[in-house]
Scaffold this motif. Sequence first.
Motif, PDB file in Angstrom:
ATOM      1  N   PRO A  94       0.800  -1.223   0.000  1.00  0.00           N
ATOM      2  CA  PRO A  94       0.000   0.000   0.000  1.00  0.00           C
ATOM      3  C   PRO A  94       0.835   1.277   0.000  1.00  0.00           C
ATOM      4  CG  PRO A  94      -0.875  -1.565   1.575  1.00  0.00           C
ATOM      5  CD  PRO A  94       0.429  -2.124   1.091  1.00  0.00           C
ATOM      6  N   ALA A  95       2.091   1.193   0.429  1.00  0.00           N
ATOM      7  CA  ALA A  95       2.946   2.378   0.450  1.00  0.00           C
ATOM      8  C   ALA A  95       3.743   2.532  -0.845  1.00  0.00           C
ATOM      9  CB  ALA A  95       3.903   2.310   1.635  1.00  0.00           C
ATOM     10  N   ALA A  96       3.506   1.646  -1.801  1.00  0.00           N
ATOM     11  CA  ALA A  96       4.285   1.697  -3.040  1.00  0.00           C
ATOM     12  C   ALA A  96       3.948   2.946  -3.841  1.00  0.00           C
ATOM     13  CB  ALA A  96       3.997   0.460  -3.893  1.00  0.00           C
ATOM     14  N   ARG A  97       4.977   3.539  -4.423  1.00  0.00           N
ATOM     15  CA  ARG A  97       4.756   4.668  -5.327  1.00  0.00           C
ATOM     16  C   ARG A  97       4.592   4.088  -6.718  1.00  0.00           C
ATOM     17  NH1 ARG A  97       8.522   9.919  -6.513  1.00  0.00           N
ATOM     18  NH2 ARG A  97       6.852  11.173  -7.367  1.00  0.00           N
ATOM     19  N   LEU A  98       3.577   4.535  -7.408  1.00  0.00           N
ATOM     20  CA  LEU A  98       3.287   3.990  -8.718  1.00  0.00           C
ATOM     21  C   LEU A  98       4.110   4.732  -9.769  1.00  0.00           C
ATOM     22  CD1 LEU A  98      -0.585   3.583  -8.388  1.00  0.00           C
ATOM     23  CD2 LEU A  98       1.193   1.853  -8.062  1.00  0.00           C
ATOM     24  N   SER A  99       5.351   4.340  -9.936  1.00  0.00           N
ATOM     25  CA  SER A  99       6.197   4.992 -10.930  1.00  0.00           C
ATOM     26  C   SER A  99       5.751   4.564 -12.324  1.00  0.00           C
ATOM     27  CB  SER A  99       7.668   4.640 -10.719  1.00  0.00           C
ATOM     28  OG  SER A  99       7.942   3.332 -11.155  1.00  0.00           O
ATOM     29  N   VAL A 100       5.867   5.480 -13.262  1.00  0.00           N
ATOM     30  CA  VAL A 100       5.443   5.220 -14.636  1.00  0.00           C
ATOM     31  C   VAL A 100       6.159   4.008 -15.194  1.00  0.00           C
ATOM     32  CG1 VAL A 100       5.480   6.153 -16.984  1.00  0.00           C
ATOM     33  CG2 VAL A 100       4.796   7.609 -15.067  1.00  0.00           C
ATOM     34  N   ARG A 101       7.447   3.943 -15.003  1.00  0.00           N
ATOM     35  CA  ARG A 101       8.248   2.851 -15.565  1.00  0.00           C
ATOM     36  C   ARG A 101       7.838   1.497 -14.971  1.00  0.00           C
ATOM     37  NH1 ARG A 101      13.980   4.691 -15.800  1.00  0.00           N
ATOM     38  NH2 ARG A 101      13.108   5.812 -17.539  1.00  0.00           N
ATOM     39  N   ALA A 102       7.664   1.450 -13.623  1.00  0.00           N
ATOM     40  CA  ALA A 102       7.332   0.182 -12.971  1.00  0.00           C
ATOM     41  C   ALA A 102       5.935  -0.305 -13.367  1.00  0.00           C
ATOM     42  CB  ALA A 102       7.435   0.326 -11.455  1.00  0.00           C
ATOM     43  N   VAL A 103       4.972   0.612 -13.401  1.00  0.00           N
ATOM     44  CA  VAL A 103       3.608   0.214 -13.762  1.00  0.00           C
ATOM     45  C   VAL A 103       3.552  -0.219 -15.222  1.00  0.00           C
ATOM     46  CG1 VAL A 103       1.217   0.977 -13.991  1.00  0.00           C
ATOM     47  CG2 VAL A 103       2.551   1.660 -11.992  1.00  0.00           C
ATOM     48  N   ALA A 104       4.218   0.530 -16.097  1.00  0.00           N
ATOM     49  CA  ALA A 104       4.216   0.166 -17.523  1.00  0.00           C
ATOM     50  C   ALA A 104       4.825  -1.220 -17.725  1.00  0.00           C
ATOM     51  CB  ALA A 104       4.981   1.225 -18.324  1.00  0.00           C
ATOM     52  N   ALA A 105       5.935  -1.479 -17.039  1.00  0.00           N
ATOM     53  CA  ALA A 105       6.578  -2.796 -17.165  1.00  0.00           C
ATOM     54  C   ALA A 105       5.644  -3.897 -16.673  1.00  0.00           C
ATOM     55  CB  ALA A 105       7.894  -2.811 -16.389  1.00  0.00           C
ATOM     56  N   ARG A 106       4.992  -3.662 -15.538  1.00  0.00           N
ATOM     57  CA  ARG A 106       4.083  -4.665 -14.964  1.00  0.00           C
ATOM     58  C   ARG A 106       2.899  -4.919 -15.895  1.00  0.00           C
ATOM     59  NH1 ARG A 106       3.627  -6.309  -9.293  1.00  0.00           N
ATOM     60  NH2 ARG A 106       2.026  -7.889  -9.291  1.00  0.00           N
ATOM     61  N   ALA A 107       2.423  -3.852 -16.553  1.00  0.00           N
ATOM     62  CA  ALA A 107       1.259  -3.969 -17.434  1.00  0.00           C
ATOM     63  C   ALA A 107       1.633  -4.474 -18.824  1.00  0.00           C
ATOM     64  CB  ALA A 107       0.574  -2.618 -17.559  1.00  0.00           C
ATOM     65  N   GLY A 108       2.924  -4.468 -19.145  1.00  0.00           N
ATOM     66  CA  GLY A 108       3.354  -4.902 -20.474  1.00  0.00           C
ATOM     67  C   GLY A 108       3.037  -3.880 -21.555  1.00  0.00           C
ATOM     68  N   VAL A 109       3.100  -2.599 -21.189  1.00  0.00           N
ATOM     69  CA  VAL A 109       2.853  -1.525 -22.161  1.00  0.00           C
ATOM     70  C   VAL A 109       4.037  -0.564 -22.142  1.00  0.00           C
ATOM     71  CG1 VAL A 109       0.348  -1.684 -21.839  1.00  0.00           C
ATOM     72  CG2 VAL A 109       1.651  -0.005 -20.515  1.00  0.00           C
ATOM     73  N   SER A 110       4.117   0.293 -23.119  1.00  0.00           N
ATOM     74  CA  SER A 110       5.191   1.286 -23.152  1.00  0.00           C
ATOM     75  C   SER A 110       4.874   2.427 -22.199  1.00  0.00           C
ATOM     76  CB  SER A 110       5.352   1.838 -24.575  1.00  0.00           C
ATOM     77  OG  SER A 110       4.223   2.623 -24.920  1.00  0.00           O
ATOM     78  N   THR A 111       5.910   3.138 -21.798  1.00  0.00           N
ATOM     79  CA  THR A 111       5.673   4.308 -20.932  1.00  0.00           C
ATOM     80  C   THR A 111       4.872   5.365 -21.691  1.00  0.00           C
ATOM     81  OG1 THR A 111       7.826   5.238 -21.527  1.00  0.00           O
ATOM     82  CG2 THR A 111       7.716   3.935 -19.497  1.00  0.00           C
ATOM     83  N   GLY A 112       5.059   5.445 -23.008  1.00  0.00           N
ATOM     84  CA  GLY A 112       4.280   6.383 -23.815  1.00  0.00           C
ATOM     85  C   GLY A 112       2.794   6.054 -23.790  1.00  0.00           C
ATOM     86  N   SER A 113       2.481   4.770 -23.845  1.00  0.00           N
ATOM     87  CA  SER A 113       1.081   4.346 -23.776  1.00  0.00           C
ATOM     88  C   SER A 113       0.478   4.711 -22.420  1.00  0.00           C
ATOM     89  CB  SER A 113       0.976   2.838 -24.006  1.00  0.00           C
ATOM     90  OG  SER A 113      -0.360   2.413 -23.873  1.00  0.00           O
ATOM     91  N   LEU A 114       1.247   4.476 -21.359  1.00  0.00           N
ATOM     92  CA  LEU A 114       0.751   4.823 -20.033  1.00  0.00           C
ATOM     93  C   LEU A 114       0.512   6.325 -19.944  1.00  0.00           C
ATOM     94  CD1 LEU A 114       1.793   3.391 -16.659  1.00  0.00           C
ATOM     95  CD2 LEU A 114       1.554   5.837 -16.912  1.00  0.00           C
ATOM     96  N   ARG A 115       1.470   7.124 -20.443  1.00  0.00           N
ATOM     97  CA  ARG A 115       1.335   8.591 -20.399  1.00  0.00           C
ATOM     98  C   ARG A 115       0.159   9.069 -21.249  1.00  0.00           C
ATOM     99  NH1 ARG A 115       3.665  10.720 -16.049  1.00  0.00           N
ATOM    100  NH2 ARG A 115       5.920  10.578 -16.032  1.00  0.00           N
ATOM    101  N   HIS A 116      -0.163   8.333 -22.290  1.00  0.00           N
ATOM    102  CA  HIS A 116      -1.321   8.687 -23.111  1.00  0.00           C
ATOM    103  C   HIS A 116      -2.602   8.616 -22.273  1.00  0.00           C
ATOM    104  CE1 HIS A 116      -4.200   8.818 -26.380  1.00  0.00           C
ATOM    105  NE2 HIS A 116      -4.715   7.683 -25.938  1.00  0.00           N
ATOM    106  N   HIS A 117      -2.739   7.553 -21.496  1.00  0.00           N
ATOM    107  CA  HIS A 117      -3.944   7.368 -20.683  1.00  0.00           C
ATOM    108  C   HIS A 117      -3.899   8.169 -19.386  1.00  0.00           C
ATOM    109  CE1 HIS A 117      -5.491   4.258 -23.307  1.00  0.00           C
ATOM    110  NE2 HIS A 117      -4.350   3.610 -23.233  1.00  0.00           N
ATOM    111  N   PHE A 118      -2.715   8.308 -18.818  1.00  0.00           N
ATOM    112  CA  PHE A 118      -2.542   8.990 -17.535  1.00  0.00           C
ATOM    113  C   PHE A 118      -1.358   9.949 -17.657  1.00  0.00           C
ATOM    114  CE2 PHE A 118      -4.274   4.761 -16.841  1.00  0.00           C
ATOM    115  CZ  PHE A 118      -5.476   5.080 -16.215  1.00  0.00           C
ATOM    116  N   PRO A 119      -1.623  11.196 -18.035  1.00  0.00           N
ATOM    117  CA  PRO A 119      -0.532  12.144 -18.304  1.00  0.00           C
ATOM    118  C   PRO A 119       0.363  12.420 -17.100  1.00  0.00           C
ATOM    119  CG  PRO A 119      -2.639  12.992 -19.106  1.00  0.00           C
ATOM    120  CD  PRO A 119      -2.932  11.756 -18.321  1.00  0.00           C
TER     121      PRO A 119
END
Length: 200
Positions: free
Chosen positions: A27-52
């Motif tokens: 619960p204390a984890a910070r949702l970094s763009v790189r870590a979430v994108a890697a976990r989701a199997g998407v690019s960081t650009g794709s993540l930024r598209h949905h969540f700027p």
Amino acid sequence: MTESAGSKPSSRDRILVAAATMVSENPAARLSVRAVAARAGVSTGSLRHHFPTQRALQDTVLAGIYDVVFPGDPIHDTDTPARDRLVGCLRQIIAPIGTGQQARDALGTTYQTLIATEPSEDTRQAYFAIERQMQHRVEHWLSVLADEGALPDGDNAQRARFLLTVINGLTLERALPGSESALVSETATLFTAVDCVLRD
């Protein structure tokens, strides 16, 4: 989510599932763009598209988690008096804490994570995201009552902070030794706090 039978989940859905899983694991984890994108199997650009922004991602994930944890928001049940509805909503915040040992464990984790030592920046940001979501949820409940005319005009942000401070105190009380009448006392405290807000 937008997944239909036989189709793959959208990249947005995969991002939200990955982020929610990470929060459930820590619960204390910070949702970094790189870590979430890697976990989701998407690019960081794709993540930024949905969540700027990182905050947009955190707030969306926490809102989804709260919708699962607190289903059936009682604030819209107009057959019930406004006072009772608001107390019912506030009870939803306290309920997951449990009582007795469960509450002591939860408080112990909070103490170790946020108080015993200076929290890391990641931990601070995770806490602030949760705090924002709780504030937003209580303000929403108050705005519903204000729209109905059950709550006088006023500063709903300040009212929400007051109610959440009461909730924090009651959460602490649940972890402390007490009598079996503690829940009766808790109910009386919630009604007193709600009465203060409704009479504001």
